[in-house]
Scaffold this motif. Structure first.
Motif, PDB file in Angstrom:
ATOM      1  N   ASN A   1       0.807  -1.219   0.000  1.00 51.26           N
ATOM      2  CA  ASN A   1       0.000   0.000   0.000  1.00 51.26           C
ATOM      3  C   ASN A   1       0.842   1.272   0.000  1.00 51.26           C
TER       4      ASN A   1
ATOM      5  N   THR B   1      -2.723  -4.671  -0.152  1.00 51.77           N
ATOM      6  CA  THR B   1      -3.152  -5.679   0.818  1.00 51.77           C
ATOM      7  C   THR B   1      -4.290  -5.099   1.653  1.00 51.77           C
ATOM      8  N   ARG B   2      -5.060  -5.989   2.270  1.00 51.07           N
ATOM      9  CA  ARG B   2      -6.112  -5.544   3.171  1.00 51.07           C
ATOM     10  C   ARG B   2      -5.517  -5.429   4.569  1.00 51.07           C
ATOM     11  N   VAL B   3      -5.623  -4.258   5.162  1.00 49.02           N
ATOM     12  CA  VAL B   3      -4.969  -3.989   6.439  1.00 49.02           C
ATOM     13  C   VAL B   3      -5.755  -4.573   7.602  1.00 49.02           C
ATOM     14  N   ASN B   4      -7.048  -4.372   7.618  1.00 53.21           N
ATOM     15  CA  ASN B   4      -7.888  -4.857   8.710  1.00 53.21           C
ATOM     16  C   ASN B   4      -8.820  -5.943   8.205  1.00 53.21           C
TER      17      ASN B   4
ATOM     18  N   SER C   1     -10.434  -2.119  -0.736  1.00 55.26           N
ATOM     19  CA  SER C   1      -8.982  -2.115  -0.944  1.00 55.26           C
ATOM     20  C   SER C   1      -8.553  -1.311  -2.159  1.00 55.26           C
TER      21      SER C   1
ATOM     22  N   GLN D   1      -6.748   2.691   4.808  1.00 51.25           N
ATOM     23  CA  GLN D   1      -7.090   1.525   5.612  1.00 51.25           C
ATOM     24  C   GLN D   1      -6.411   1.604   6.980  1.00 51.25           C
ATOM     25  N   GLY D   2      -7.205   1.517   8.018  1.00 43.22           N
ATOM     26  CA  GLY D   2      -6.672   1.470   9.359  1.00 43.22           C
ATOM     27  C   GLY D   2      -6.376   2.804   9.987  1.00 43.22           C
TER      28      GLY D   2
ATOM     29  N   SER E   1     -11.376   2.574  14.542  1.00 45.45           N
ATOM     30  CA  SER E   1     -10.747   2.727  13.234  1.00 45.45           C
ATOM     31  C   SER E   1     -11.662   3.463  12.266  1.00 45.45           C
TER      32      SER E   1
END
Length: 452
Positions: free
Chosen positions: A312, A336-339, A386, A393-394, A425
């Motif tokens: 990211n 990528t997906r953080v959470n 995403s 994200q996050g 978040s």
């Protein structure tokens, strides 16, 4: 209307829930209100009853919210009748043909026009008069190829090719993701009826004590309540399988100056992300549904062979997509997906609806989750797409790095629907809660701040 939803989880078939989903007597896009015959949701095959979008859900469970999202997704991606801007009930979503219903909705460019102009009339969004905002050289290129889709802007703001924050997103072919924002008839009618499409009208509205309050559910403005669509598109390249995407032909821009890309133009674009925000009678903080194409984090925006890629990472240097010779100007973003999404129901519900859509491109899309208000709590507390909020994200909360701006704190404390507290978040609802225009809160909508 009572609908029993059967969800398949592995080899076992279980009745997930009995949902009470409100459906309008009018089509999802047609203000004239053509209704569909029958009200049963069949559990084995798609039929024309799915072209009618739900207006609300009243069973307060995540499963109900997720089912509402999928039924909305199917109805809004139903092939459109371009004469009514509603669904063509003689066609089927299984064909994968477009334009689909939400593509007949007007874009923010077509509604928030320059002073002295008038918003595009409803259901005329594909006419030449609807593209006054497109540069003459780009419009000429579109005419040359018979193309009237011009995709350039962000899913969250009018700032060129950037996302909501953090700059452009680059796919594994080195091409930028493009975004577009659209609104349904109810929202359009509310904006134009109250002269909210320009800054002057908004200021008059605000000075007279008006508060932005988009229609929720069936109202005098239309049959559905306000809906905003935010779509993300990638350029289909040699390494992509176009049969796995819903695709369109469009003219794309190379930079924020709206210069056409130096590579082939028009291009084939594949849908990779879709937000559906819907204000309903029971969900005054809106229902936030977000979908992604299933290859996003395994192929389109992720290289599993790259151990040194920083996840990211934002691009550096000029925000130009292609060099003059047509080569990519930036390395791909390793997304990528953080959470992890805290939604225990979504996998089974995805399996069920993807099964109904087998054989079509739509089986290659998945609901990430639905954010909604369970009394005064968001469920789930975190939600991001995403490819539409890659760089947010996050974050906690987005943009401000802490509790919202000082001027918003009292608003948070006084609000009946407090969408998040310090330490929670970022999320769809939490971010949009701070939206403003003309100096007043804009009812969870950033789109209206595009007024000129």
């Amino acid at each position: 209307m009572k609908k029993t939803i059967l969800v398949l989880t592995g080899a076992a078939a279980v009745v997930l829930s009995t949902l009470f989903l409100s459906t309008s007597g009018c089509s999802s896009g047609n203000p004239k209100g053509d209704s569909l015959a029958g009200d049963s949701l069949h559990t084995t095959a798609i039929n024309s009853s799915y072209a009618l979008a739900p207006t609300d859900f009243t069973v307060l469970t995540q499963a109900s919210a997720d089912t509402f999202s999928w039924l909305s997704f199917i109805a809004l991606n139903w092939p459109a009748d371009q004469n009514t801007c509603g669904p063509d009930t003689t066609a089927s979503i299984l064909s994968g043909d477009g334009p689909v219903v939400w593509e007949t909705y007007l874009t923010d460019d077509q509604v928030f026009v320059a002073p002295g102009s008038q918003p595009t009339a409803w259901c005329t969004g594909n006419t030449e008069a609807a593209f006054k905002h497109v540069p003459a050289n780009v419009l000429a290129l579109g005419k040359q190829h018979g193309i009237n889709r011009f995709i350039h802007q962000s899913s969250k703001s009018p700032e060129g090719l950037d996302q909501a924050s953090g700059g452009p997103l680059v796919d594994q072919n080195g091409r930028f993701v493009r975004y577009e924002v659209r609104m349904n008839y109810d929202e359009y009618n509310y904006i134009t009826t109250n002269t909210l499409w320009n800054k002057s009208g908004q200021q008059t509205f605000a000075s007279g004590g008006g508060a932005f309050d988009f229609p929720a559910g069936p109202t005098q403005y239309g049959p559905m309540g306000a809906i905003e669509i935010k779509a993300a598109w990638k350029v289909i390249g040699d390494n992509d399988d176009p049969s796995r995407f819903y695709t369109i032909q469009a003219i794309v821009y190379n930079d924020d100056a709206l210069d056409p890309s130096p590579g082939p133009n028009p291009v084939t674009l594949g849908l990779v992300g879709l937000h559906i925000a819907h204000k309903t009678a029971s969900q005054k903080n809106w229902v936030w549904s977000t979908f992604e194409q299933v290859d996003n984090l395994t192929k389109s925006f992720f290289n599993p062979a790259c151990d040194t890629c920083t996840p990211n990472a934002q691009i550096t240097g000029s925000e130009i997509e292609l060099n003059p010779n047509g080569s990519p100007a930036h390395a791909p973003t390793q997304v990528t997906r953080v959470n992890a999404v805290a939604d225990a129901d979504v996998t089974g519900i995805n399996t069920y609806f993807q099964g109904l859509l087998t054989g079509s491109v739509w089986t290659n899309y998945q609901l990430i989750s639905t954010q909604w208000l369970f009394f005064e709590d968001m469920a789930p507390q975190f939600l991001a797409n995403s490819v539409q909020e890659t760089y947010l994200q996050g974050q906690n909360p987005p943009y401000y790095g802490g509790f919202p701006l000082q001027e918003d704190q009292q608003y948070y404390q006084d609000s009946l629907y407090h969408p998040f507290a310090p330490g929670v978040s970022s999320s769809c609802m939490g971010c949009h809660f701070i939206a403003k225009s003309a100096g007043i809160k804009s009812d969870f909508s950033f789109i209206i701040s595009n007024a000129q």
